[in-house]
Design a protein around this motif. Sequence first.
Motif, mmCIF file in Angstrom:
data_model
loop_
_atom_site.group_PDB
_atom_site.id
_atom_site.type_symbol
_atom_site.label_atom_id
_atom_site.label_comp_id
_atom_site.label_asym_id
_atom_site.label_seq_id
_atom_site.Cartn_x
_atom_site.Cartn_y
_atom_site.Cartn_z
ATOM 1 N N SER A 265 1.466 4.115 -2.846
ATOM 2 C CA SER A 265 1.242 5.525 -2.539
ATOM 3 C C SER A 265 2.414 6.373 -3.016
ATOM 4 O O SER A 265 2.227 7.380 -3.700
ATOM 5 C CB SER A 265 1.051 5.701 -1.033
ATOM 6 N N ASN A 266 3.631 5.950 -2.667
ATOM 7 C CA ASN A 266 4.789 6.750 -3.057
ATOM 8 C C ASN A 266 5.017 6.731 -4.566
ATOM 9 O O ASN A 266 5.569 7.668 -5.121
ATOM 10 C CB ASN A 266 6.046 6.262 -2.328
ATOM 11 N N ASP B 106 -2.711 14.819 -1.796
ATOM 12 C CA ASP B 106 -2.467 14.369 -3.168
ATOM 13 C C ASP B 106 -2.567 15.585 -4.098
ATOM 14 O O ASP B 106 -3.640 16.186 -4.237
ATOM 15 C CB ASP B 106 -3.538 13.320 -3.508
ATOM 16 N N ILE C 228 1.186 8.652 -5.971
ATOM 17 C CA ILE C 228 0.614 9.897 -5.458
ATOM 18 C C ILE C 228 1.688 10.969 -5.326
ATOM 19 O O ILE C 228 2.636 10.819 -4.565
ATOM 20 C CB ILE C 228 -0.064 9.678 -4.080
ATOM 21 N N SER D 272 0.824 -1.196 0.000
ATOM 22 C CA SER D 272 0.000 0.000 0.000
ATOM 23 C C SER D 272 0.871 1.263 0.000
ATOM 24 O O SER D 272 0.611 2.217 -0.734
ATOM 25 C CB SER D 272 -0.908 -0.053 1.233
ATOM 26 N N THR E 291 2.287 9.220 4.918
ATOM 27 C CA THR E 291 2.123 8.716 3.560
ATOM 28 C C THR E 291 0.643 8.399 3.375
ATOM 29 O O THR E 291 0.054 7.693 4.188
ATOM 30 C CB THR E 291 2.966 7.443 3.358
ATOM 31 N N ILE E 292 0.057 8.967 2.326
ATOM 32 C CA ILE E 292 -1.391 8.832 2.113
ATOM 33 C C ILE E 292 -1.761 7.381 1.827
ATOM 34 O O ILE E 292 -1.038 6.677 1.126
ATOM 35 C CB ILE E 292 -1.821 9.727 0.928
ATOM 36 N N PHE E 293 -2.882 6.932 2.380
ATOM 37 C CA PHE E 293 -3.394 5.592 2.088
ATOM 38 C C PHE E 293 -4.229 5.648 0.817
ATOM 39 O O PHE E 293 -5.313 6.219 0.826
ATOM 40 C CB PHE E 293 -4.262 5.077 3.239
ATOM 41 N N PRO E 294 -3.744 5.065 -0.291
ATOM 42 C CA PRO E 294 -4.562 5.082 -1.500
ATOM 43 C C PRO E 294 -5.850 4.278 -1.270
ATOM 44 O O PRO E 294 -5.801 3.307 -0.521
ATOM 45 C CB PRO E 294 -3.687 4.384 -2.547
ATOM 46 N N HIS F 68 2.741 13.640 -3.504
ATOM 47 C CA HIS F 68 2.398 14.241 -2.222
ATOM 48 C C HIS F 68 2.853 15.698 -2.159
ATOM 49 O O HIS F 68 3.908 16.032 -2.664
ATOM 50 C CB HIS F 68 3.112 13.516 -1.075
#
Lengths: 339, 81
Positions: free
Chosen positions: A134-135, A313, A138, A130, A275-278, A140
Motif C-alpha cells: 500500500s505504501n 488513493d 498507493i 499488504s 493505510t489503505i488496504f489494496p 495516499h
Amino acid sequence: MADLLLPSLGPDMESGTVLEWRVGPGDRVQKGDIVAVVDTEKAALDIESFLTGRVEALLVAPGTKVPVGTALARIKLEDAPAATELLRDSSVEERVSSEAPLPVHHSSERATAEERGERADRMRAAVARSMSRSNRDIPHYFVSADVDISPLATWLDGYNGIRGATDRMVMSAPLLKATALALRRVPELNGTWSEGRLKRSESLNLGVVVSLRGGGLLVPTLCEVDRLPTATLMATLREVVRRARSNTLRASDLAEASFTVTSLVDSAADQVWGTIFPPQVALVGFGRARSSPRWIDESVVSRQCVTVTLAADHRATDGHVGARFLDALGRLLEEPERL
Amino acid sequence: MNASGLETKLRALLGSVAPGAGAESVPLEADLRFELDLDSMDWLEFCLAIEREWKVAVPESDYTRLASLSSCLEYLESHRR
C-alpha cells in the motif's frame, strides 16, 4: 454431483491447509453449513458449503495444503439423480481415512500455543506485505474533519438506556451505517483500483478492522451495510468481532471489501490516519469520541466530537471528493434516528 | 457465593471475554478496561456475562461502577442486599 472448491478469501490468498473436517461421507449439508476448517495465512477459517446435498467423498486429507480452486469434497446435490455408489472415489477416501487426523480443537481454542504463535507470525507477515504494498503503490491523500456527534451520542444513550446488555449498541455500529450511506452519495470512494483504473463497487461491502488481543488484526467484511437496519448491523458486527477474536471466522466473513473502516472511538487516539488496504481506494478512521468546545451561534458550548480522517488513493480520486464524503457523513450523523 | 467465590467467578468471566489478557492476575484496584485492553464490544460482552451469571440488570449508567474488580464486587454485593 458437484465439487466443493476451496474459495479465494482475499487477493493475496493462493492456498490453504485443511485443518479438520466437520462433516463426513453420507452427511447431509445445507448451503451455509460449516463443513471444514481451513488455515490461511491470516487465520483459520470455517468453510461454509455453498451447495445443498449429501457428502459423497472428502477429497483432501487434514493437514494437506492445496491451491485455491481445489475440489475439497464431492457433494451429491439434493435433487440430482442417484448414482452415488459408483461415483464414490474409494481411493481418495482410503487416503483420507488412513492418514492420522489432526487433533480436533474446540472452536474457542483451536490451536496449541505453538500453532497460535506461528499463526501470529504469519499474520504479521501478511499485514507487513499488504501495508508495504500500500505504501509503495498507493499515493495516499488525507482529509479530516471534526464531526459533532452529540446528536448520535444522545440518541445512543436513549437507545441503550432502555435495553439490556444483549440488545445494546456500540458507537461503531451507527458509524458504520453512516459511512455506508455517505459512500452511496460519494461512490467514487467505494471500489478497487485495478489495471490502471477505478472499478466502482455496486455493493457497500465494508471491511472492518478488528484488533486482536496479543497483537495483529483481521479485517472481516460486512456485506451490503447500507441495507442493514442498524440493530441488525450491530448484531452482525458483534458476531463477526467475536469470530475474529476467537479465530473462528467463516469464509464468507472474508468476502471482498470495497472500502475499510477503522474505529478507535473508545481509544485514547484523537485521530487515526490509516493505510489503505489494496486494491481498495479509501479507508476512513474514526478517532476518540471526546468533549470539545464548539461555537454555536454566539457562544462556545461543550459538544461530543470525533475526528474523522479519510485516507484515499490519489490515482482514483482527489481531495475534493474526499471532502464531499466528510460532508455527507457529517450530515448523516446529525440525524442519527434516520440511520 | 462468598466474596472470594465472587472474585473467582468474575475473573473467569473476564477470562472468557478476554482470553490470554491476564484476568486471573489483574490487581483488584486496576482499571479493567485499560489493564485487559477491553474495547466497547468486550465491555458489552462482560456486562452481558454479569447479567446472565447473577440475574441482575446492568444499566449503561452503572458502567462506571464496574471499573475495577473491587468495584465490581461492591456492585454485586449491593445487588444481593
